[in-house]
Design a protein around this motif. Structure first.
Motif, PDB file in Angstrom:
ATOM      1  N   SER A 179     -10.109  -2.015   4.173  1.00 30.05           N
ATOM      2  CA  SER A 179     -11.035  -2.765   3.325  1.00 30.05           C
ATOM      3  C   SER A 179     -10.570  -4.183   3.074  1.00 30.05           C
ATOM      4  O   SER A 179     -11.376  -5.102   2.932  1.00 30.05           O
ATOM      5  CB  SER A 179     -11.216  -2.042   1.982  1.00 30.05           C
ATOM      6  OG  SER A 179     -11.786  -0.768   2.171  1.00 30.05           O
ATOM      7  N   LEU A 208      -8.881  -2.184  -4.876  1.00 29.12           N
ATOM      8  CA  LEU A 208     -10.010  -1.394  -4.394  1.00 29.12           C
ATOM      9  C   LEU A 208     -10.716  -0.685  -5.529  1.00 29.12           C
ATOM     10  O   LEU A 208     -10.113  -0.345  -6.553  1.00 29.12           O
ATOM     11  CB  LEU A 208      -9.546  -0.354  -3.368  1.00 29.12           C
ATOM     12  CG  LEU A 208      -8.789  -0.860  -2.146  1.00 29.12           C
ATOM     13  CD1 LEU A 208      -8.415   0.307  -1.241  1.00 29.12           C
ATOM     14  CD2 LEU A 208      -9.605  -1.903  -1.378  1.00 29.12           C
ATOM     15  N   TYR A 236       0.830  -1.210   0.000  1.00 28.75           N
ATOM     16  CA  TYR A 236       0.000   0.000   0.000  1.00 28.75           C
ATOM     17  C   TYR A 236       0.860   1.254   0.000  1.00 28.75           C
ATOM     18  O   TYR A 236       2.047   1.210   0.326  1.00 28.75           O
ATOM     19  CB  TYR A 236      -0.911   0.002   1.242  1.00 28.75           C
ATOM     20  CG  TYR A 236      -0.163   0.242   2.542  1.00 28.75           C
ATOM     21  CD1 TYR A 236      -0.042   1.520   3.086  1.00 28.75           C
ATOM     22  CD2 TYR A 236       0.460  -0.807   3.226  1.00 28.75           C
ATOM     23  CE1 TYR A 236       0.657   1.744   4.257  1.00 28.75           C
ATOM     24  CE2 TYR A 236       1.161  -0.601   4.394  1.00 28.75           C
ATOM     25  CZ  TYR A 236       1.259   0.689   4.913  1.00 28.75           C
ATOM     26  OH  TYR A 236       1.973   0.916   6.065  1.00 28.75           O
ATOM     27  N   SER A 288     -13.389   2.989  -1.965  1.00 32.21           N
ATOM     28  CA  SER A 288     -12.972   2.412  -0.685  1.00 32.21           C
ATOM     29  C   SER A 288     -13.461   0.978  -0.515  1.00 32.21           C
ATOM     30  O   SER A 288     -13.234   0.352   0.521  1.00 32.21           O
ATOM     31  CB  SER A 288     -13.499   3.270   0.474  1.00 32.21           C
ATOM     32  OG  SER A 288     -14.912   3.300   0.463  1.00 32.21           O
ATOM     33  N   GLU A 289     -14.128   0.443  -1.530  1.00 31.39           N
ATOM     34  CA  GLU A 289     -14.636  -0.928  -1.476  1.00 31.39           C
ATOM     35  C   GLU A 289     -13.703  -1.869  -2.251  1.00 31.39           C
ATOM     36  O   GLU A 289     -12.864  -1.435  -3.030  1.00 31.39           O
ATOM     37  CB  GLU A 289     -16.048  -0.998  -2.086  1.00 31.39           C
ATOM     38  CG  GLU A 289     -17.054  -0.072  -1.414  1.00 31.39           C
ATOM     39  CD  GLU A 289     -17.278  -0.417   0.035  1.00 31.39           C
ATOM     40  OE1 GLU A 289     -17.329  -1.633   0.348  1.00 31.39           O
ATOM     41  OE2 GLU A 289     -17.389   0.511   0.863  1.00 31.39           O
ATOM     42  N   SER A 302      -4.660   3.946   5.385  1.00 28.66           N
ATOM     43  CA  SER A 302      -6.115   3.922   5.586  1.00 28.66           C
ATOM     44  C   SER A 302      -6.816   3.013   4.584  1.00 28.66           C
ATOM     45  O   SER A 302      -7.935   2.557   4.825  1.00 28.66           O
ATOM     46  CB  SER A 302      -6.684   5.340   5.494  1.00 28.66           C
ATOM     47  OG  SER A 302      -6.565   5.848   4.169  1.00 28.66           O
ATOM     48  N   THR A 303      -6.164   2.726   3.460  1.00 31.83           N
ATOM     49  CA  THR A 303      -6.791   1.870   2.446  1.00 31.83           C
ATOM     50  C   THR A 303      -6.781   0.402   2.836  1.00 31.83           C
ATOM     51  O   THR A 303      -7.522  -0.409   2.274  1.00 31.83           O
ATOM     52  CB  THR A 303      -6.075   2.013   1.084  1.00 31.83           C
ATOM     53  OG1 THR A 303      -4.720   1.545   1.214  1.00 31.83           O
ATOM     54  CG2 THR A 303      -6.081   3.446   0.597  1.00 31.83           C
ATOM     55  N   ASP A 342      -7.030   2.285  -5.031  1.00 35.54           N
ATOM     56  CA  ASP A 342      -8.166   2.453  -5.932  1.00 35.54           C
ATOM     57  C   ASP A 342      -7.741   2.149  -7.363  1.00 35.54           C
ATOM     58  O   ASP A 342      -6.697   2.603  -7.831  1.00 35.54           O
ATOM     59  CB  ASP A 342      -8.678   3.897  -5.822  1.00 35.54           C
ATOM     60  CG  ASP A 342      -9.916   4.145  -6.654  1.00 35.54           C
ATOM     61  OD1 ASP A 342     -10.653   3.183  -6.947  1.00 35.54           O
ATOM     62  OD2 ASP A 342     -10.158   5.317  -7.005  1.00 35.54           O
TER      63      ASP A 342
END
Length: 273
Positions: free
Chosen positions: A51, A257, A43, A260-261, A47-48, A253
């Protein structure tokens, strides 16, 4: 191919946080989490990782850096990396603090076999590893530099062989590799070769700390192809006794991701099919 995709890596990493969401249609939802002590998150933004981490789907994470750059979810171990020479100046002070926080591994240089990444010869890497990382043997388990799956004597496993021959007293326990390519079969062949090399040099296990299909290196691309690839290789990695940990590229993302999903590939990475 490998060198081309990896030359893009720095730009991809920089842009991944702002990549536009890519819409995917899902015919059904998976309901059972894959729980694996091997699975991790690569990452840029801590914060990611939330998920990916629910239900114990991952156990560890790293960010190509010596500090976590944020707070990781409970139960997710941060693993520091000494990326390369640009981090030498702050290393000794920082790693003492990180190890005191409970980290149990230290990762070596990032793709030293690629000039656009850490860019070191095997002998230079061995000297630097001995100076900066080996002193912490006994305080943490030490991971080799992570090499690409490039061919020839001076890339990939060829580079690694030279490094291991030069770094005979470096105190390493784990061999680390990256892979980008065209198919699950190619991936399995390369990872098997890496495990054989680790065994030959007396290393306890192999980590695959970056991997993806080359077609997935652009944010939002080839989501279903990536999901199909992961549905094949993740159970295989979990079944390999010589594989200690792995981390797919990457927790961001447009990759694992969608906003955020979890994306289609994120669901394949963390759920049973």
């Amino acid at each position: 191919m490998v060198s081309f995709t990896k030359l893009l890596a720095a730009g991809l990493l920089a842009s991944s946080a702002v990549a536009a969401p890519h819409a995917h249609k899902h015919s059904h939802m998976h309901v059972t989490k894959r729980s694996s002590s091997k699975r991790g998150a690569a990452y840029n933004d801590a914060s990611t990782v939330e998920s990916l981490s629910t239900g114990g789907a991952i156990s560890w994470a790293y960010d190509w850096n010596m500090v976590a750059a944020g707070t990781l979810p409970s139960g997710v171990e941060f693993v520091p990396m000494l990326w390369g020479s640009k981090m030498f100046g702050d290393w000794f002070n920082t790693i003492q603090t990180v190890l005191a926080s409970g980290c149990s591994y230290i990762m070596g240089f990032n793709e030293p076999d690629v000039s656009a990444q850490a860019g070191m010869s095997p002998s230079d890497a061995a000297q630097s590893y001995t100076k900066y990382i080996t002193p912490f043997s006994g305080k943490a388990k030490l991971v080799t530099p992570s090499v690409t799956n490039g061919g020839g004597n001076d890339m990939g496993l060829g580079w690694m062989r030279q490094f291991l021959d030069a770094c005979t007293d470096c105190g390493m326990s784990v061999l680390a590799v990256h892979w980008y390519g065209q198919s699950a079969d190619e991936f399995k062949t390369f990872v098997t070769q890496a495990q054989e090399l680790a065994s030959k040099y007396g290393l306890e296990e192999t980590w695959v700390t970056e991997f993806a299909l080359s077609s997935a290196m652009t944010a939002g691309s080839s989501a279903q192809e990536s999901a199909d690839f992961l549905n094949e290789v993740i159970p295989w990695l979990d079944s390999q006794s010589g594989i200690g940990r792995y981390a797919y590229f990457m927790c961001a993302d447009g990759y694992l991701l969608e906003g955020s999903e979890l994306s289609a590939s994120g669901k394949a990475y963390t759920y049973l099919s």
